[in-house]
Design a protein around this motif. Structure first.
Motif, PDB file in Angstrom:
ATOM      1  N   MET A   1      74.837 -26.479  48.781  1.00 23.85           N
ATOM      2  CA  MET A   1      74.995 -26.551  47.351  1.00 23.85           C
ATOM      3  C   MET A   1      74.485 -25.273  46.698  1.00 23.85           C
ATOM      4  O   MET A   1      75.206 -24.566  46.049  1.00 23.85           O
ATOM      5  N   PHE A   2      73.209 -24.917  46.880  1.00 19.12           N
ATOM      6  CA  PHE A   2      72.674 -23.723  46.280  1.00 19.12           C
ATOM      7  C   PHE A   2      72.994 -22.501  47.109  1.00 19.12           C
ATOM      8  O   PHE A   2      72.925 -21.398  46.630  1.00 19.12           O
ATOM      9  N   GLY A   3      73.328 -22.703  48.373  1.00 23.50           N
ATOM     10  CA  GLY A   3      73.588 -21.588  49.255  1.00 23.50           C
ATOM     11  C   GLY A   3      74.827 -20.801  48.893  1.00 23.50           C
ATOM     12  O   GLY A   3      75.009 -19.711  49.365  1.00 23.50           O
ATOM     13  N   SER A   4      75.677 -21.331  48.024  1.00 23.58           N
ATOM     14  CA  SER A   4      76.912 -20.642  47.699  1.00 23.58           C
ATOM     15  C   SER A   4      76.793 -19.769  46.452  1.00 23.58           C
ATOM     16  O   SER A   4      77.764 -19.179  46.028  1.00 23.58           O
ATOM     17  N   ASP A  58      62.102 -24.786  45.457  1.00 28.14           N
ATOM     18  CA  ASP A  58      61.908 -25.141  46.860  1.00 28.14           C
ATOM     19  C   ASP A  58      63.207 -25.032  47.650  1.00 28.14           C
ATOM     20  O   ASP A  58      63.211 -24.575  48.792  1.00 28.14           O
ATOM     21  N   SER A  59      64.319 -25.430  47.039  1.00 31.89           N
ATOM     22  CA  SER A  59      65.604 -25.327  47.753  1.00 31.89           C
ATOM     23  C   SER A  59      65.928 -23.876  48.066  1.00 31.89           C
ATOM     24  O   SER A  59      66.425 -23.566  49.152  1.00 31.89           O
ATOM     25  N   GLN A  60      65.605 -22.973  47.146  1.00 26.17           N
ATOM     26  CA  GLN A  60      65.855 -21.553  47.390  1.00 26.17           C
ATOM     27  C   GLN A  60      64.939 -21.013  48.479  1.00 26.17           C
ATOM     28  O   GLN A  60      65.355 -20.218  49.321  1.00 26.17           O
ATOM     29  N   LEU A  61      63.690 -21.455  48.464  1.00 27.06           N
ATOM     30  CA  LEU A  61      62.747 -21.006  49.497  1.00 27.06           C
ATOM     31  C   LEU A  61      63.137 -21.533  50.869  1.00 27.06           C
ATOM     32  O   LEU A  61      62.992 -20.829  51.877  1.00 27.06           O
ATOM     33  N   LEU A  62      63.643 -22.762  50.925  1.00 22.33           N
ATOM     34  CA  LEU A  62      64.110 -23.316  52.201  1.00 22.33           C
ATOM     35  C   LEU A  62      65.306 -22.544  52.737  1.00 22.33           C
ATOM     36  O   LEU A  62      65.397 -22.281  53.943  1.00 22.33           O
ATOM     37  N   LEU A  63      66.228 -22.180  51.860  1.00 23.86           N
ATOM     38  CA  LEU A  63      67.380 -21.379  52.286  1.00 23.86           C
ATOM     39  C   LEU A  63      66.928 -20.025  52.817  1.00 23.86           C
ATOM     40  O   LEU A  63      67.460 -19.532  53.809  1.00 23.86           O
ATOM     41  N   GLY A  66      65.188 -20.466  56.189  1.00 21.43           N
ATOM     42  CA  GLY A  66      66.163 -20.765  57.235  1.00 21.43           C
ATOM     43  C   GLY A  66      67.089 -19.607  57.554  1.00 21.43           C
ATOM     44  O   GLY A  66      67.938 -19.709  58.436  1.00 21.43           O
ATOM     45  N   GLY A  67      66.943 -18.494  56.825  1.00 14.27           N
ATOM     46  CA  GLY A  67      67.774 -17.329  57.082  1.00 14.27           C
ATOM     47  C   GLY A  67      69.152 -17.389  56.457  1.00 14.27           C
ATOM     48  O   GLY A  67      69.997 -16.547  56.737  1.00 14.27           O
ATOM     49  N   HIS A  68      69.403 -18.379  55.608  1.00 13.99           N
ATOM     50  CA  HIS A  68      70.728 -18.529  54.993  1.00 13.99           C
ATOM     51  C   HIS A  68      70.918 -17.621  53.786  1.00 13.99           C
ATOM     52  O   HIS A  68      72.027 -17.176  53.527  1.00 13.99           O
TER      53      HIS A  68
END
Length: 160
Positions: A1-4, A58-63, A66-68
């Motif tokens: 979702m945020f990765g795009s 947090d979602s951005q930090l997780l991405l 994770g190297g995404h």
């Protein structure tokens, strides 16, 4: 979702319906420069909106972890903040902590009128956060700091 999200794109997160606070917060996220996330807070930043802000960061930090996605800086634009209520300043303080412990620049930008009525403890808490008068000033600083960090890391690798 945020990765795009790509540079210049914006994602809006609406607040919960039926919030008792006037002007419930609306959160936005943009990528104004590679690796930089700009989160806008429009309305009242209370404990509920603060929790949503923390989940978004947090979602951005997780991405990133994770190297995404590469994240070198997070800027929270508070220029449209109407009020800072209980829990709001704690959320910003925790966001700063979460970013800095991962070596990600964190700053707030803007001069919100909502801070004038904030408690002394909330203003003191925010006084510990790196702040800039405008988003542009924050972007210049975060970009400059991330370039300096990359040069320092490259120099360190070259000496080992």
């Amino acid at each position: 979702m945020f990765g795009s999200l790509s540079t210049g794109e914006c994602l809006m997160m609406p607040s919960h319906a039926g919030s008792p606070s006037p002007g419930p917060a609306r959160l936005t996220i943009e990528t104004p420069a590679p690796g930089v996330r700009l989160l806008g807070v429009n309305g009242v930043l209370d404990s509920g909106a603060g929790a949503r802000l923390l989940r978004l960061i947090d979602s951005q930090l997780l991405l990133a972890r994770g190297g995404h996605k590469r994240v070198v800086g997070v800027i929270v634009d508070v220029s449209q903040l109407e009020a800072l209520e209980r829990g709001g300043s704690q959320a910003i303080e925790h966001a700063r902590y979460a970013c800095t412990r991962r070596n990600i620049e964190f700053a707030i930008a803007g001069h919100p009128s909502g801070l004038t009525a904030a408690s002394v403890s909330a203003r003191t808490r925010l006084g510990q956060v790196r702040s800039f008068p405008t988003v542009d000033a924050a972007l210049r600083s975060v970009a400059r700091d991330s370039v300096a960090d990359r040069h320092e890391a490259a120099a360190h690798l070259g000496t080992n």
